[in-house]
Design a protein around this motif. Sequence first.
Motif, PDB file in Angstrom:
ATOM      1  N   ASN A  70      -1.766   2.731  -9.684  1.00 17.02           N
ATOM      2  CA  ASN A  70      -0.814   2.467  -8.484  1.00 17.02           C
ATOM      3  C   ASN A  70      -1.622   3.121  -7.532  1.00 17.02           C
ATOM      4  O   ASN A  70      -1.752   2.362  -6.301  1.00 17.02           O
ATOM      5  N   ALA A  71      -2.395   4.095  -7.749  1.00 17.30           N
ATOM      6  CA  ALA A  71      -3.564   4.937  -6.374  1.00 17.30           C
ATOM      7  C   ALA A  71      -4.506   3.794  -6.241  1.00 17.30           C
ATOM      8  O   ALA A  71      -4.971   3.437  -5.251  1.00 17.30           O
ATOM      9  N   ARG A  72      -4.928   3.387  -7.278  1.00 15.43           N
ATOM     10  CA  ARG A  72      -6.250   2.175  -7.203  1.00 15.43           C
ATOM     11  C   ARG A  72      -5.732   0.993  -6.471  1.00 15.43           C
ATOM     12  O   ARG A  72      -6.640   0.623  -5.603  1.00 15.43           O
ATOM     13  N   CYS A  73      -4.266   0.719  -6.368  1.00 10.67           N
ATOM     14  CA  CYS A  73      -3.931  -0.287  -5.988  1.00 10.67           C
ATOM     15  C   CYS A  73      -3.958  -0.041  -4.644  1.00 10.67           C
ATOM     16  O   CYS A  73      -4.538  -1.101  -3.655  1.00 10.67           O
ATOM     17  N   ALA A  74      -3.316   0.946  -4.085  1.00  8.27           N
ATOM     18  CA  ALA A  74      -3.137   1.267  -2.814  1.00  8.27           C
ATOM     19  C   ALA A  74      -4.359   1.476  -2.158  1.00  8.27           C
ATOM     20  O   ALA A  74      -4.851   0.971  -1.009  1.00  8.27           O
ATOM     21  N   ALA A  75      -5.248   2.074  -2.956  1.00 10.79           N
ATOM     22  CA  ALA A  75      -6.615   2.216  -2.213  1.00 10.79           C
ATOM     23  C   ALA A  75      -7.537   1.098  -1.890  1.00 10.79           C
ATOM     24  O   ALA A  75      -8.156   0.941  -0.972  1.00 10.79           O
ATOM     25  N   ASN A  76      -7.224   0.179  -2.771  1.00 11.99           N
ATOM     26  CA  ASN A  76      -7.753  -1.234  -2.569  1.00 11.99           C
ATOM     27  C   ASN A  76      -7.321  -1.905  -1.428  1.00 11.99           C
ATOM     28  O   ASN A  76      -8.356  -2.508  -0.585  1.00 11.99           O
ATOM     29  N   ILE A  77      -5.992  -1.921  -1.137  1.00  3.89           N
ATOM     30  CA  ILE A  77      -5.572  -2.519  -0.298  1.00  3.89           C
ATOM     31  C   ILE A  77      -6.175  -2.039   1.204  1.00  3.89           C
ATOM     32  O   ILE A  77      -6.268  -2.667   2.008  1.00  3.89           O
ATOM     33  N   LEU A  78      -5.915  -0.864   1.172  1.00  3.10           N
ATOM     34  CA  LEU A  78      -6.383   0.013   2.524  1.00  3.10           C
ATOM     35  C   LEU A  78      -7.820  -0.128   2.932  1.00  3.10           C
ATOM     36  O   LEU A  78      -8.155  -0.544   3.951  1.00  3.10           O
ATOM     37  N   ASN A  79      -8.506   0.102   1.902  1.00  4.03           N
ATOM     38  CA  ASN A  79      -9.979  -0.383   2.054  1.00  4.03           C
ATOM     39  C   ASN A  79     -10.422  -1.673   2.446  1.00  4.03           C
ATOM     40  O   ASN A  79     -11.330  -1.743   3.167  1.00  4.03           O
ATOM     41  N   ALA A  80      -9.746  -2.670   1.753  1.00  2.00           N
ATOM     42  CA  ALA A  80      -9.898  -4.162   2.179  1.00  2.00           C
ATOM     43  C   ALA A  80      -9.634  -4.144   3.805  1.00  2.00           C
ATOM     44  O   ALA A  80     -10.512  -4.936   4.351  1.00  2.00           O
ATOM     45  N   TRP A  81      -8.571  -3.794   4.268  1.00  2.00           N
ATOM     46  CA  TRP A  81      -8.233  -4.077   5.523  1.00  2.00           C
ATOM     47  C   TRP A  81      -9.181  -3.093   6.545  1.00  2.00           C
ATOM     48  O   TRP A  81      -9.542  -3.629   7.553  1.00  2.00           O
ATOM     49  N   ALA A  82      -9.329  -2.005   6.119  1.00  3.12           N
ATOM     50  CA  ALA A  82     -10.336  -1.073   6.993  1.00  3.12           C
ATOM     51  C   ALA A  82     -11.890  -1.801   7.028  1.00  3.12           C
ATOM     52  O   ALA A  82     -12.298  -1.394   8.121  1.00  3.12           O
TER      53      ALA A  82
ATOM     54  N   ALA B 147       0.819  -1.128   0.038  1.00  4.07           N
ATOM     55  CA  ALA B 147      -0.026  -0.011   0.029  1.00  4.07           C
ATOM     56  C   ALA B 147       0.782   1.269  -0.033  1.00  4.07           C
ATOM     57  O   ALA B 147       0.714   2.106  -0.630  1.00  4.07           O
ATOM     58  N   TYR B 148       1.799   1.310   0.652  1.00  2.00           N
ATOM     59  CA  TYR B 148       2.870   2.598   0.945  1.00  2.00           C
ATOM     60  C   TYR B 148       3.498   2.569  -0.229  1.00  2.00           C
ATOM     61  O   TYR B 148       3.705   3.853  -0.937  1.00  2.00           O
ATOM     62  N   GLN B 149       4.042   1.564  -0.794  1.00  2.15           N
ATOM     63  CA  GLN B 149       4.949   1.710  -2.197  1.00  2.15           C
ATOM     64  C   GLN B 149       3.949   2.102  -3.202  1.00  2.15           C
ATOM     65  O   GLN B 149       4.619   2.897  -4.242  1.00  2.15           O
ATOM     66  N   ASN B 150       2.748   1.686  -3.573  1.00  2.00           N
ATOM     67  CA  ASN B 150       2.107   1.893  -4.419  1.00  2.00           C
ATOM     68  C   ASN B 150       1.452   3.534  -4.247  1.00  2.00           C
ATOM     69  O   ASN B 150       1.328   4.085  -5.221  1.00  2.00           O
ATOM     70  N   ALA B 151       1.302   3.906  -3.068  1.00  2.00           N
ATOM     71  CA  ALA B 151       0.864   5.329  -2.748  1.00  2.00           C
ATOM     72  C   ALA B 151       2.055   6.189  -3.290  1.00  2.00           C
ATOM     73  O   ALA B 151       1.844   7.040  -3.724  1.00  2.00           O
ATOM     74  N   LEU B 152       3.253   5.724  -2.837  1.00  2.00           N
ATOM     75  CA  LEU B 152       4.602   6.670  -3.421  1.00  2.00           C
ATOM     76  C   LEU B 152       4.592   6.749  -4.762  1.00  2.00           C
ATOM     77  O   LEU B 152       4.721   7.790  -5.479  1.00  2.00           O
ATOM     78  N   ARG B 153       4.454   5.626  -5.415  1.00  2.00           N
ATOM     79  CA  ARG B 153       4.392   5.605  -7.274  1.00  2.00           C
ATOM     80  C   ARG B 153       3.496   6.612  -7.681  1.00  2.00           C
ATOM     81  O   ARG B 153       3.620   7.407  -8.687  1.00  2.00           O
ATOM     82  N   TRP B 154       2.218   6.540  -7.091  1.00  2.00           N
ATOM     83  CA  TRP B 154       1.162   7.542  -7.465  1.00  2.00           C
ATOM     84  C   TRP B 154       1.591   8.803  -7.126  1.00  2.00           C
ATOM     85  O   TRP B 154       1.256   9.765  -8.103  1.00  2.00           O
ATOM     86  N   ARG B 155       2.086   9.114  -5.989  1.00  2.00           N
ATOM     87  CA  ARG B 155       2.336  10.482  -5.503  1.00  2.00           C
ATOM     88  C   ARG B 155       3.390  11.112  -6.154  1.00  2.00           C
ATOM     89  O   ARG B 155       3.292  12.244  -7.013  1.00  2.00           O
ATOM     90  N   VAL B 156       4.449  10.305  -6.552  1.00  2.00           N
ATOM     91  CA  VAL B 156       5.726  10.836  -7.351  1.00  2.00           C
ATOM     92  C   VAL B 156       5.458  10.668  -8.812  1.00  2.00           C
ATOM     93  O   VAL B 156       5.935  11.397  -9.511  1.00  2.00           O
ATOM     94  N   GLY B 157       4.924   9.464  -9.402  1.00  2.00           N
ATOM     95  CA  GLY B 157       5.027   9.421 -10.859  1.00  2.00           C
ATOM     96  C   GLY B 157       3.763   9.546 -11.394  1.00  2.00           C
ATOM     97  O   GLY B 157       3.309   9.619 -12.700  1.00  2.00           O
ATOM     98  N   GLY B 158       2.566   9.770 -10.685  1.00  2.00           N
ATOM     99  CA  GLY B 158       1.030  10.045 -11.101  1.00  2.00           C
ATOM    100  C   GLY B 158       0.379   9.122 -11.738  1.00  2.00           C
ATOM    101  O   GLY B 158      -0.508   9.472 -12.533  1.00  2.00           O
TER     102      GLY B 158
END
Length: 419
Positions: A137-149, A122-133
């Motif tokens: 990667n944003a969808r992947c990070a959000a999916n991981i966080l939402n699943a655990w939440a 989640a962290y690494q995909n979030a970084l790729r989205w924030r830095v690389g746009g």
Amino acid sequence: MSRTSPHHRQDEPTQVSRRGLLKTAGGLTAALALGAGATSAATTADAAPATFTHPGMLHNAGDINRAKVRVAAGTDPWLSGWNKLTANSHSQSTWTPRATATIIRGGTGENYGLLYNDIAAAYQNALRWRVGGTEANARCAANILNAWATTLTSVTGNADRFLAAGIYGWQFANAAELMRDYDDFDLAAFQSMMEDVFYPLNNSFLTQHNDACITNYWANWDLCNMASILAIGILNEDSAKYDQAVTYFKSGAGNGSIAHAVPYLYTDDDGYALGQWQESGRDQGHTVMGMGQMGAICEMAWNQGDDLYSYDSRRFMKAAQYVAKYNLGGDVPFTTYTWGSGQNCAQQSQTAISASSRGQVRPVWAMLHFHYNRRLYLDDKYISQMYYDLVAPEGGGGDYGSTSGGYDQLGFGTLMYAK
């Protein structure tokens, strides 16, 4: 070698707090202008910011923008840090979350690897989205966080459950902080999960220490739980939790508070100030872990306007110099460390520094080097050697082995902290 007593503060002029500088002197430039002498004089009552800064944990908006610009321009060392990130299997947008209702660390049925691997992803995909746009990667990070939440309801096991709640609490919150403005991320659900699942364990440990003697647990146990409470405070804009963590850092009863984590101070033959770390007689893997845990606390507080890095005459920097010098192969002084263990505080002692796992590489040094050397322009000889000679460019979870020790820090400091 000269040594001062455990709670001695070296003579240094008292300065106003970092937040006071930011408020009264026009921002960070003014804070840096004071340079090496700046220390924190913030009181407990005004520790929490009036308005929380977002993103404001391990990375602020400036960190993200700098990485974005430098990577786009193909400039090193940022590009090398970026290449470490994109090569990591956890940063791929195809990562599938493995959320489960109960996480167990310690004892029968351990499954906590599911959690630390997904947090790294989640962290690494979030970084790729924030830095690389990259939207994938944003969808992947959000999916991981939402699943655990929406799935995780408890963290359990033997005493190690407190380590899980601490380490994975602050790391999880950092991934969420990077994603907090993404439309498809359910921030409210995640905030509730952190409040209901992680915080009770964090708070229980700091206030009760598993019913053990106050000195029984190593510094890292306190530090990870302090970091989690601080991160939850920022994520949920909860001033009471933020204050709880900062107050414990400054004056807590356990081994994670600054004077207990760094019990003895020295000056070496070259004139560098050193601080003996509480776990130095145990092994070096855990001392280096401590640099990452306390570093995370200091960086998160810094991004909210509190300079814990410089608190108590930069006591943490002295510890980092000590740990780095020894792990580089240098000699450091050691004062016999005695503590009470178990529930009855049975006395134990360590009479020499431990060489076990000496020289272990963990991605904790970029954060410290780029703060003390590039933000404050201080001579951080041993920290900088540790970073440039052994670590750079820093990777993250998945680059330092498959066991939990390789995931105790989020990493990628070269990409995010180089200045």
